[in-house]
Design a protein around this motif. Structure first.
Motif, PDB file in Angstrom:
ATOM      1  N   GLY A 127      27.696  -2.863 -74.921  1.00 19.65           N
ATOM      2  CA  GLY A 127      28.533  -2.794 -76.113  1.00 19.65           C
ATOM      3  C   GLY A 127      27.653  -2.685 -77.343  1.00 19.65           C
ATOM      4  O   GLY A 127      26.422  -2.558 -77.244  1.00 19.65           O
ATOM      5  N   GLN A 128      28.244  -2.770 -78.515  1.00 14.17           N
ATOM      6  CA  GLN A 128      27.527  -2.627 -79.779  1.00 14.17           C
ATOM      7  C   GLN A 128      26.349  -3.578 -79.902  1.00 14.17           C
ATOM      8  O   GLN A 128      25.332  -3.224 -80.482  1.00 14.17           O
ATOM      9  CB  GLN A 128      28.490  -2.905 -80.926  1.00 14.17           C
ATOM     10  N   ASP A 129      26.469  -4.793 -79.360  1.00 14.09           N
ATOM     11  CA  ASP A 129      25.399  -5.794 -79.488  1.00 14.09           C
ATOM     12  C   ASP A 129      24.332  -5.673 -78.402  1.00 14.09           C
ATOM     13  O   ASP A 129      23.435  -6.500 -78.306  1.00 14.09           O
ATOM     14  CB  ASP A 129      25.975  -7.209 -79.498  1.00 14.09           C
ATOM     15  N   GLY A 130      24.430  -4.622 -77.574  1.00 14.03           N
ATOM     16  CA  GLY A 130      23.459  -4.412 -76.508  1.00 14.03           C
ATOM     17  C   GLY A 130      23.728  -5.223 -75.254  1.00 14.03           C
ATOM     18  O   GLY A 130      22.944  -5.172 -74.316  1.00 14.03           O
ATOM     19  N   ARG A 131      24.838  -5.954 -75.216  1.00 16.15           N
ATOM     20  CA  ARG A 131      25.170  -6.794 -74.071  1.00 16.15           C
ATOM     21  C   ARG A 131      26.157  -6.102 -73.139  1.00 16.15           C
ATOM     22  O   ARG A 131      26.972  -5.292 -73.568  1.00 16.15           O
ATOM     23  CB  ARG A 131      25.787  -8.107 -74.529  1.00 16.15           C
ATOM     24  N   ALA A 132      26.072  -6.504 -71.864  1.00 12.81           N
ATOM     25  CA  ALA A 132      27.031  -6.048 -70.866  1.00 12.81           C
ATOM     26  C   ALA A 132      27.214  -7.173 -69.854  1.00 12.81           C
ATOM     27  O   ALA A 132      26.261  -7.887 -69.530  1.00 12.81           O
ATOM     28  CB  ALA A 132      26.529  -4.793 -70.164  1.00 12.81           C
ATOM     29  N   THR A 133      28.440  -7.335 -69.366  1.00  9.94           N
ATOM     30  CA  THR A 133      28.729  -8.357 -68.367  1.00  9.94           C
ATOM     31  C   THR A 133      29.260  -7.692 -67.109  1.00  9.94           C
ATOM     32  O   THR A 133      30.135  -6.830 -67.170  1.00  9.94           O
ATOM     33  CB  THR A 133      29.761  -9.373 -68.903  1.00  9.94           C
ATOM     34  N   TRP A 134      28.699  -8.113 -65.988  1.00 10.00           N
ATOM     35  CA  TRP A 134      29.113  -7.615 -64.678  1.00 10.00           C
ATOM     36  C   TRP A 134      29.778  -8.759 -63.933  1.00 10.00           C
ATOM     37  O   TRP A 134      29.164  -9.807 -63.727  1.00 10.00           O
ATOM     38  CB  TRP A 134      27.892  -7.120 -63.918  1.00 10.00           C
ATOM     39  N   THR A 135      31.024  -8.560 -63.536  1.00 10.33           N
ATOM     40  CA  THR A 135      31.733  -9.544 -62.715  1.00 10.33           C
ATOM     41  C   THR A 135      31.689  -9.043 -61.276  1.00 10.33           C
ATOM     42  O   THR A 135      32.109  -7.918 -60.994  1.00 10.33           O
ATOM     43  CB  THR A 135      33.193  -9.706 -63.188  1.00 10.33           C
ATOM     44  N   TYR A 136      31.166  -9.882 -60.365  1.00  7.15           N
ATOM     45  CA  TYR A 136      31.015  -9.484 -58.966  1.00  7.15           C
ATOM     46  C   TYR A 136      32.391  -9.307 -58.328  1.00  7.15           C
ATOM     47  O   TYR A 136      33.354  -9.957 -58.709  1.00  7.15           O
ATOM     48  CB  TYR A 136      30.232 -10.533 -58.168  1.00  7.15           C
ATOM     49  N   GLU A 137      32.459  -8.433 -57.336  1.00  8.31           N
ATOM     50  CA  GLU A 137      33.721  -8.199 -56.633  1.00  8.31           C
ATOM     51  C   GLU A 137      34.222  -9.472 -55.965  1.00  8.31           C
ATOM     52  O   GLU A 137      35.418  -9.739 -55.944  1.00  8.31           O
ATOM     53  CB  GLU A 137      33.548  -7.101 -55.580  1.00  8.31           C
ATOM     54  N   GLN A 197      29.473 -13.933 -62.281  1.00  8.75           N
ATOM     55  CA  GLN A 197      29.110 -12.810 -63.158  1.00  8.75           C
ATOM     56  C   GLN A 197      27.699 -12.946 -63.707  1.00  8.75           C
ATOM     57  O   GLN A 197      27.105 -14.020 -63.661  1.00  8.75           O
ATOM     58  CB  GLN A 197      30.098 -12.677 -64.310  1.00  8.75           C
ATOM     59  N   ALA A 198      27.209 -11.832 -64.225  1.00  6.13           N
ATOM     60  CA  ALA A 198      25.897 -11.805 -64.876  1.00  6.13           C
ATOM     61  C   ALA A 198      26.047 -11.086 -66.210  1.00  6.13           C
ATOM     62  O   ALA A 198      26.738 -10.071 -66.305  1.00  6.13           O
ATOM     63  CB  ALA A 198      24.880 -11.071 -64.013  1.00  6.13           C
ATOM     64  N   THR A 199      25.395 -11.632 -67.243  1.00  4.87           N
ATOM     65  CA  THR A 199      25.383 -11.002 -68.557  1.00  4.87           C
ATOM     66  C   THR A 199      23.951 -10.624 -68.893  1.00  4.87           C
ATOM     67  O   THR A 199      23.038 -11.435 -68.742  1.00  4.87           O
ATOM     68  CB  THR A 199      25.941 -11.952 -69.637  1.00  4.87           C
ATOM     69  N   VAL A 200      23.781  -9.362 -69.290  1.00  8.17           N
ATOM     70  CA  VAL A 200      22.456  -8.857 -69.657  1.00  8.17           C
ATOM     71  C   VAL A 200      22.502  -8.364 -71.094  1.00  8.17           C
ATOM     72  O   VAL A 200      23.570  -8.100 -71.642  1.00  8.17           O
ATOM     73  CB  VAL A 200      22.002  -7.706 -68.726  1.00  8.17           C
ATOM     74  N   ARG A 201      21.318  -8.250 -71.684  1.00  2.00           N
ATOM     75  CA  ARG A 201      21.208  -7.640 -73.010  1.00  2.00           C
ATOM     76  C   ARG A 201      20.043  -6.668 -72.980  1.00  2.00           C
ATOM     77  O   ARG A 201      18.973  -6.982 -72.470  1.00  2.00           O
ATOM     78  CB  ARG A 201      20.982  -8.687 -74.083  1.00  2.00           C
ATOM     79  N   VAL A 202      20.280  -5.481 -73.520  1.00  2.00           N
ATOM     80  CA  VAL A 202      19.249  -4.446 -73.557  1.00  2.00           C
ATOM     81  C   VAL A 202      18.654  -4.414 -74.960  1.00  2.00           C
ATOM     82  O   VAL A 202      19.366  -4.396 -75.960  1.00  2.00           O
ATOM     83  CB  VAL A 202      19.825  -3.063 -73.178  1.00  2.00           C
ATOM     84  N   TRP A 203      17.321  -4.403 -74.984  1.00  2.00           N
ATOM     85  CA  TRP A 203      16.567  -4.354 -76.239  1.00  2.00           C
ATOM     86  C   TRP A 203      15.780  -3.050 -76.290  1.00  2.00           C
ATOM     87  O   TRP A 203      15.370  -2.535 -75.266  1.00  2.00           O
ATOM     88  CB  TRP A 203      15.600  -5.535 -76.321  1.00  2.00           C
ATOM     89  N   ARG A 204      15.557  -2.561 -77.505  1.00  2.00           N
ATOM     90  CA  ARG A 204      14.792  -1.332 -77.703  1.00  2.00           C
ATOM     91  C   ARG A 204      13.594  -1.646 -78.596  1.00  2.00           C
ATOM     92  O   ARG A 204      13.731  -2.304 -79.623  1.00  2.00           O
ATOM     93  CB  ARG A 204      15.661  -0.262 -78.368  1.00  2.00           C
TER      94      ARG A 204
END
Length: 92
Positions: free
Chosen positions: A5-15, A50-57
């Motif tokens: 998303g805009q803040d560089g974060r994404a959350t993955w919820t496991y099946e 779930q896991a939450t990650v953040r992408v940095w540049r």
């Protein structure tokens, strides 16, 4: 795969919820690499659901090295894997 998303974060919820927090691997995919920036993924939170990650540049500037990292923003794809932790610890 998840997308930031805009803040560089994404959350993955496991099946399916796991018995414990798994070992998570994350790999950013830059669809338009420009050759002057580097993407880094940081795991911010890992639970059994779930896991939450953040992408940095970061960007390199000639003679100055890497500038401080900034959130990568929206639209970065992140491939994630979750491996359950072993039920038995290995000993050395």
């Amino acid at each position: 795969m998840v997308t930031t998303g805009q803040d560089g974060r994404a959350t993955w919820t496991y099946e399916t919820p796991l018995n414990a927090a798994p070992v998570v691997g994350a790999l950013p995919v830059d669809a338009a690499p420009d050759g002057v920036s580097t993407l880094t993924v940081v795991l911010e939170r890992v639970t059994s659901t779930q896991a939450t990650v953040r992408v940095w540049r970061t960007r390199a500037i000639l003679g100055l090295g890497l500038l401080p990292a900034v959130p990568a923003g929206a639209g970065i794809a992140v491939h994630l894997t979750a491996t359950p932790q072993p039920t038995q610890q290995l000993t050395s």
